[in-house]
Design a protein around this motif. Structure first.
Motif, short mmCIF file in Angstrom:
data_model
loop_
_atom_site.label_atom_id
_atom_site.label_comp_id
_atom_site.label_asym_id
_atom_site.label_seq_id
_atom_site.Cartn_x
_atom_site.Cartn_y
_atom_site.Cartn_z
N LEU A 2 0.85 -1.31 0.08
CA LEU A 2 0.05 -0.15 0.02
C LEU A 2 0.90 1.08 0.07
N LEU B 71 -4.98 -1.07 -6.54
CA LEU B 71 -5.30 -1.14 -4.81
C LEU B 71 -6.37 -2.78 -5.02
N ALA B 72 -7.02 -2.97 -6.17
CA ALA B 72 -7.84 -4.27 -6.21
C ALA B 72 -6.72 -5.17 -6.29
N PHE B 73 -5.53 -4.96 -6.82
CA PHE B 73 -4.66 -6.39 -6.83
C PHE B 73 -4.14 -6.69 -5.27
N TYR C 106 -5.46 -5.81 -2.78
CA TYR C 106 -6.49 -6.54 -1.73
C TYR C 106 -6.38 -8.04 -2.11
N LYS C 107 -6.47 -8.54 -3.43
CA LYS C 107 -6.17 -9.97 -3.76
C LYS C 107 -5.24 -10.60 -3.13
N THR D 253 -4.66 3.39 -10.38
CA THR D 253 -4.47 3.38 -9.08
C THR D 253 -5.64 2.23 -8.45
N ALA D 254 -6.86 2.60 -8.80
CA ALA D 254 -7.71 1.76 -8.48
C ALA D 254 -7.63 0.22 -8.75
N LEU D 255 -6.88 -0.14 -9.97
CA LEU D 255 -6.67 -1.33 -10.46
C LEU D 255 -5.31 -2.04 -9.38
N ILE E 205 2.03 2.00 -3.48
CA ILE E 205 0.95 2.54 -4.31
C ILE E 205 0.91 3.99 -4.13
#
Lengths: 232, 84, 119
Positions: free
Chosen positions: C28, C96-98, C100-101, C92-94, C31
């Protein structure tokens, strides 16, 4: 330690490149040829007061179509990656209530924020702002709704209908420009009208409103997908 | 007038670099995320000084508004991972 | 002068962001550092288009269409940066989603724990 030294060495090299760029920079005294063309011809060809809008929607309209496609792909992949992590609904932990102030405030503020977003993208050809900024403001209204009621589930079908409707209309207007006017996404399929009025600049207000709806739907979908992900 | 604007730009630049240093070195992750939002917000004021109102609006709405909330949504979903 | 100052700030932000992305171990935080570097790039691009003593590329009663060529700044970098900001938010949203995964897989955000593709 060796990693940190390598990182610092790399940064020194990049910093050296930046330093030569900075010391060698001298500002232009006159506009370059492209910018000069835009400054001279926007008012009489496009009829938009905001030259940045004229570039984004008409002169470089195809790039903007590509841009909203990239944004759509990003939103779709976020949805795909998080699809299996979505809370089953019943298993949601009960959260503390968010408080009277936020609930009441969101009810009275929501229509105003939506109105501001629509104002920004309808007036994109006259004042600073446009579809992207207005779409982000509309999405922030959705964000307020999410904050006021964390267990709320958005209607994803409605979001995707708005998104595909505005994307499809955008392409249809582009093809109409090819048939009725000078080329793909030409704004002169509607009369250019009087310079500086709301109903002027041909199809620019229409196209920018569609972009605003599409961008707002995409941002709302990203936000709701991330907020619906299960707590780990 | 020009000197006033110059002083303002110097001030904004100093705050920008300070906030950026906090954003990458800050002790707690929420403070780092908020500092990254502050970097975007100050940058949007600087865009306004540089005569780019369109870019200033976009940066304020998207860069400092929505992105910060995306970070906080993910941060609240990965409890325990923030100190790794 | 204003343009050079803003450009120097932008370059400094890019360097700070790269340093953070290279030295931090937490995904994080990497990012966050990337989004700081992103803002720096926007600042440099807008500063390139700035010209001293000129005004924003919007025609109104203050800047008429006939004198626009001598009064407005270059609008092309602004249009470019507008695109870059929107795409940057999607990227950035992508990321963050990765992130989380990845946390779901290993229950950790330390980049050193992900050793599958290491060599």
């Amino acid at each position: 330690m060796i990693k940190r030294a390598a990182a610092l060495l790399l940064l020194t090299i990049i910093g050296g490149i930046f330093f030569t760029l900075l010391t060698g920079y001298s500002a232009d005294e006159n506009l370059n040829l492209t910018a000069q063309y835009y400054a001279e011809n926007t008012a009489k060809d496009i009829g938009a007061a905001n030259i940045v809008t004229a570039i984004i929607v008409t002169y470089r309209g195809l790039d903007t179509l590509g841009e909203v496609t990239v944004l759509f792909l990003a939103a779709a992949i976020v949805g795909l990656v998080l699809a299996r992590s979505r809370g089953a609904g019943a298993a949601q932990t009960v959260k503390a209530p968010v408080g009277e102030l936020l609930t009441t405030g969101s009810h009275s503020l929501l229509p105003l924020i939506l109105l501001l977003g629509i104002y920004i993208f309808v007036n994109g050809h006259l004042t600073p702002g446009g579809g992207f900024q207005g779409g982000a403001v509309v999405a922030s209204a959705m964000l307020l709704l999410l904050l006021a009621n964390p267990v709320k589930r958005f209607n994803h079908r409605l979001i995707s209908i708005i998104e595909s409707f505005s994307g499809f209309s955008y392409v249809v207007i582009g093809v109409l420009g090819l048939l009725l006017a000078g080329g793909f996404l030409d704004n002169r399929i509607l009369p250019i009208g009087e310079f500086g009025q709301l109903f002027s600049a041909g199809a620019i207000p229409l196209i920018y409103s569609l972009i605003g709806l599409k961008v707002g739907a995409e941002f709302s979908s990203i936000l709701s997908n991330l907020s619906e992900a299960e707590e780990l | 007038m020009s000197a006033l604007i110059l002083a303002m730009v110097v001030l904004l630049a100093v705050v920008l670099i300070g906030a950026a240093l906090v954003a990458i070195k800050g002790k707690s992750l929420p403070i780092a995320i908020l500092s990254a939002g502050l970097v975007s917000l100050i940058a949007s004021v600087l865009f306004l000084v540089l005569a780019a109102p369109d870019v200033a609006m976009t940066e304020a709405a998207i860069g400092s508004g929505l992105t910060t909330f995306l970070f906080f949504f993910v941060l609240s979903r990965v409890r325990g991972g923030e100190n790794d | 002068m204003i343009a050079q100052l803003a450009m120097a700030t932008g370059f400094a932000l890019i360097l700070i962001g790269f340093y953070g992305a290279l030295t931090n171990r937490n995904i994080l935080r990497m990012i966050v550092a990337f989004s700081v570097a992103n803002t720096g790039v926007h600042l440099v691009l807008v500063a390139v288009g700035y010209m001293n003593g000129r005004t924003a590329p919007i025609l109104d009663s203050a800047v008429s269409a006939t004198e626009a060529v001598t009064r407005i700044i270059d609008p092309v970098p602004q249009a470019l940066v507008l695109t870059a900001i929107v795409i940057g938010m999607g990227v950035t949203a992508l990321m963050l989603a990765f992130a989380y995964k990845l946390y779901e897989k290993k229950r950790s955000l330390d980049i050193g724990k992900f050793t599958e593709l290491r060599w």
